[in-house]
Design a protein around this motif. Sequence first.
Motif, PDB file in Angstrom:
ATOM      1  N   VAL A 126       0.575  -1.868   0.059  1.00  0.00           N
ATOM      2  CA  VAL A 126      -0.164  -0.221  -0.441  1.00  0.00           C
ATOM      3  C   VAL A 126       1.752   1.424  -0.049  1.00  0.00           C
ATOM      4  N   ALA A 127       1.783   1.600   0.810  1.00  0.00           N
ATOM      5  CA  ALA A 127       2.680   1.999   0.776  1.00  0.00           C
ATOM      6  C   ALA A 127       3.716   2.708  -0.787  1.00  0.00           C
ATOM      7  N   LEU A 128       4.118   1.392  -1.322  1.00  0.00           N
ATOM      8  CA  LEU A 128       4.509   1.091  -2.534  1.00  0.00           C
ATOM      9  C   LEU A 128       3.440   1.890  -3.560  1.00  0.00           C
ATOM     10  N   ALA A 129       2.081   1.448  -3.444  1.00  0.00           N
ATOM     11  CA  ALA A 129       1.492   1.781  -4.277  1.00  0.00           C
ATOM     12  C   ALA A 129       0.970   3.443  -4.063  1.00  0.00           C
ATOM     13  N   GLY A 130       0.912   4.115  -2.908  1.00  0.00           N
ATOM     14  CA  GLY A 130       0.541   5.446  -2.331  1.00  0.00           C
ATOM     15  C   GLY A 130       1.438   6.685  -3.185  1.00  0.00           C
ATOM     16  N   LEU A 131       2.922   5.894  -2.537  1.00  0.00           N
ATOM     17  CA  LEU A 131       3.922   6.495  -3.619  1.00  0.00           C
ATOM     18  C   LEU A 131       4.405   7.161  -4.915  1.00  0.00           C
ATOM     19  N   ALA A 132       4.108   5.742  -5.699  1.00  0.00           N
ATOM     20  CA  ALA A 132       4.031   5.400  -7.019  1.00  0.00           C
ATOM     21  C   ALA A 132       2.590   6.823  -7.430  1.00  0.00           C
ATOM     22  N   LEU A 133       1.397   6.174  -6.919  1.00  0.00           N
ATOM     23  CA  LEU A 133       0.361   7.099  -6.787  1.00  0.00           C
ATOM     24  C   LEU A 133       0.562   9.254  -6.935  1.00  0.00           C
ATOM     25  N   VAL A 134       1.542   9.146  -5.894  1.00  0.00           N
ATOM     26  CA  VAL A 134       1.666  10.593  -5.790  1.00  0.00           C
ATOM     27  C   VAL A 134       3.009  11.022  -6.044  1.00  0.00           C
ATOM     28  N   LEU A 135       3.589  10.435  -6.723  1.00  0.00           N
ATOM     29  CA  LEU A 135       4.788  10.642  -7.300  1.00  0.00           C
ATOM     30  C   LEU A 135       4.225  10.764  -9.009  1.00  0.00           C
ATOM     31  N   THR A 136       3.144  10.526  -9.069  1.00  0.00           N
ATOM     32  CA  THR A 136       3.025  11.093 -10.306  1.00  0.00           C
ATOM     33  C   THR A 136       2.583  11.571 -10.629  1.00  0.00           C
ATOM     34  N   GLY A 137       1.354  11.746  -9.639  1.00  0.00           N
ATOM     35  CA  GLY A 137       0.161  13.506 -10.008  1.00  0.00           C
ATOM     36  C   GLY A 137       1.402  14.447 -10.034  1.00  0.00           C
ATOM     37  N   THR A 138       2.797  14.237  -9.123  1.00  0.00           N
ATOM     38  CA  THR A 138       3.476  15.297  -8.134  1.00  0.00           C
ATOM     39  C   THR A 138       4.516  15.393 -10.158  1.00  0.00           C
ATOM     40  N   ALA A 139       4.392  14.284 -10.845  1.00  0.00           N
ATOM     41  CA  ALA A 139       5.131  14.736 -11.850  1.00  0.00           C
ATOM     42  C   ALA A 139       4.380  15.561 -13.257  1.00  0.00           C
ATOM     43  N   LEU A 140       2.978  15.068 -12.986  1.00  0.00           N
ATOM     44  CA  LEU A 140       2.067  15.801 -14.079  1.00  0.00           C
ATOM     45  C   LEU A 140       2.529  17.161 -13.578  1.00  0.00           C
ATOM     46  N   ALA A 141       1.806  17.123 -12.246  1.00  0.00           N
ATOM     47  CA  ALA A 141       0.799  18.818 -11.494  1.00  0.00           C
ATOM     48  C   ALA A 141       2.063  19.936 -11.607  1.00  0.00           C
ATOM     49  N   THR A 142       3.073  19.255 -11.650  1.00  0.00           N
ATOM     50  CA  THR A 142       4.609  20.430 -11.858  1.00  0.00           C
ATOM     51  C   THR A 142       4.690  20.612 -12.985  1.00  0.00           C
ATOM     52  N   GLY A 143       4.449  19.773 -14.775  1.00  0.00           N
ATOM     53  CA  GLY A 143       4.740  20.231 -15.503  1.00  0.00           C
ATOM     54  C   GLY A 143       6.300  18.913 -15.377  1.00  0.00           C
ATOM     55  N   LEU A 144       6.264  18.588 -14.967  1.00  0.00           N
ATOM     56  CA  LEU A 144       7.582  17.861 -15.329  1.00  0.00           C
ATOM     57  C   LEU A 144       7.710  16.223 -15.626  1.00  0.00           C
ATOM     58  N   ALA A 145       6.148  15.642 -16.067  1.00  0.00           N
ATOM     59  CA  ALA A 145       6.408  14.628 -17.256  1.00  0.00           C
ATOM     60  C   ALA A 145       4.922  15.558 -18.305  1.00  0.00           C
ATOM     61  N   ARG A 146       4.268  14.418 -18.731  1.00  0.00           N
ATOM     62  CA  ARG A 146       3.303  15.307 -19.800  1.00  0.00           C
ATOM     63  C   ARG A 146       2.411  14.189 -20.254  1.00  0.00           C
ATOM     64  N   LEU A 147       1.259  14.098 -20.587  1.00  0.00           N
ATOM     65  CA  LEU A 147      -0.026  13.319 -21.035  1.00  0.00           C
ATOM     66  C   LEU A 147       0.526  13.199 -22.207  1.00  0.00           C
ATOM     67  N   ARG A 148       0.956  12.071 -23.256  1.00  0.00           N
ATOM     68  CA  ARG A 148       0.831  12.585 -24.623  1.00  0.00           C
ATOM     69  C   ARG A 148      -0.301  11.988 -25.139  1.00  0.00           C
ATOM     70  N   PRO A 149      -1.314  12.256 -26.097  1.00  0.00           N
ATOM     71  CA  PRO A 149      -2.108  11.592 -27.046  1.00  0.00           C
ATOM     72  C   PRO A 149      -1.305  10.984 -27.720  1.00  0.00           C
ATOM     73  N   ALA A 150      -2.434   9.942 -27.641  1.00  0.00           N
ATOM     74  CA  ALA A 150      -2.271   8.704 -28.334  1.00  0.00           C
ATOM     75  C   ALA A 150      -2.491   8.788 -29.727  1.00  0.00           C
ATOM     76  N   SER A 151      -0.947   8.217 -30.597  1.00  0.00           N
ATOM     77  CA  SER A 151      -0.895   8.407 -31.227  1.00  0.00           C
ATOM     78  C   SER A 151      -1.849   7.845 -33.299  1.00  0.00           C
ATOM     79  N   VAL A 152      -2.760   8.481 -33.821  1.00  0.00           N
ATOM     80  CA  VAL A 152      -3.694   7.672 -34.717  1.00  0.00           C
ATOM     81  C   VAL A 152      -2.871   6.971 -35.872  1.00  0.00           C
ATOM     82  N   PRO A 153      -2.877   5.911 -35.936  1.00  0.00           N
ATOM     83  CA  PRO A 153      -2.542   5.032 -37.311  1.00  0.00           C
ATOM     84  C   PRO A 153      -2.786   5.418 -38.738  1.00  0.00           C
ATOM     85  N   SER A 154      -1.579   6.102 -39.402  1.00  0.00           N
ATOM     86  CA  SER A 154      -2.392   5.669 -40.906  1.00  0.00           C
ATOM     87  C   SER A 154      -2.499   5.369 -41.748  1.00  0.00           C
TER      88      SER A 154
END
Length: 291
Positions: free
Chosen positions: A263-291
């Motif tokens: 539980v601690a590891l799962a919570g930490l993973a969610l908190v750090l993932t959320g922090t990465a997105l919230a601070t702009g350190l990581a970004r959500l990339r839209p899924a690529s559309v096959p051509s």
Amino acid sequence: MTRRDATVLLVLSAIWGASFLFIKLGVDAFEPSVVAFGRLFFGSLLLLALLPGRGGLAPLRGHLRPIVVLGALNNAIPFWLLGFAETRLDSGLTAVIQAAAPIFTVVLASRIDASQRVAGARLVGVAVGFVGVVLLVGVQSGGELIAAVAVLGVAFCYAASVLFAGVTMRGIPALQVSLGQLTCAAVLISPFALLQRPDSAPPAKAWLAVVALGVLGSGIAYLLYFALIASAGASRAILVTYLVPAFALVYGTVFLDETVTAVALAGLALVLTGTALATGLARLRPASVPS
């Protein structure tokens, strides 16, 4: 962030990760207020010894009120809350819950500055981080739940203080800011520490832990911290929260035989993932559309 800033960030994380271990050893023999005061006292002594020839206290002239506020918000209150929490929680779990600080920083920054409004990926990050916090806190019960909420109070204090310092302490040397806030915080918490002083001599291990907290966790660490704020900015400096839990979990497992739960590891993973997105350190990339 430069290579130098990254090195400072890593060293600071290792020091503050060890602080949770030292707090745990300290509160086994002292009341939380005494541990907090000792940490502030020894930290102030170290910085005071470094002051001669570096401008004295002149840079703080006219900044007494913000220094007092910073001392309360960044030291006196959170240091006491951490000590209280670690009388009921493992040191590693305490560090993991405190990792929510950058989430609070993003939310508070958006309230202070309209240009920092949370939207898009940053809003998703805040939500993900919040889920992680709920997971970490929600599994606690009784006194442990109260302790977990106290750690959230620590995270909020740190988030508010890093923004406050970024605005009010701009241009003031890190040594003077660190000494000023530690000294003010020591004065603020001293009446409580005096009332709760131990009746008998605690073991040497507890004393050494408190001294280490002061010299490393407060004196040296805050010099590095404010230098990092000045060099890389407040939003980058708060990223120290990413690495601190990892160090604290390792220290707690190796030296205190604490168990790292899923539980601690799962919570930490969610908190750090959320922090990465919230601070702009990581970004959500839209899924690529096959051509």
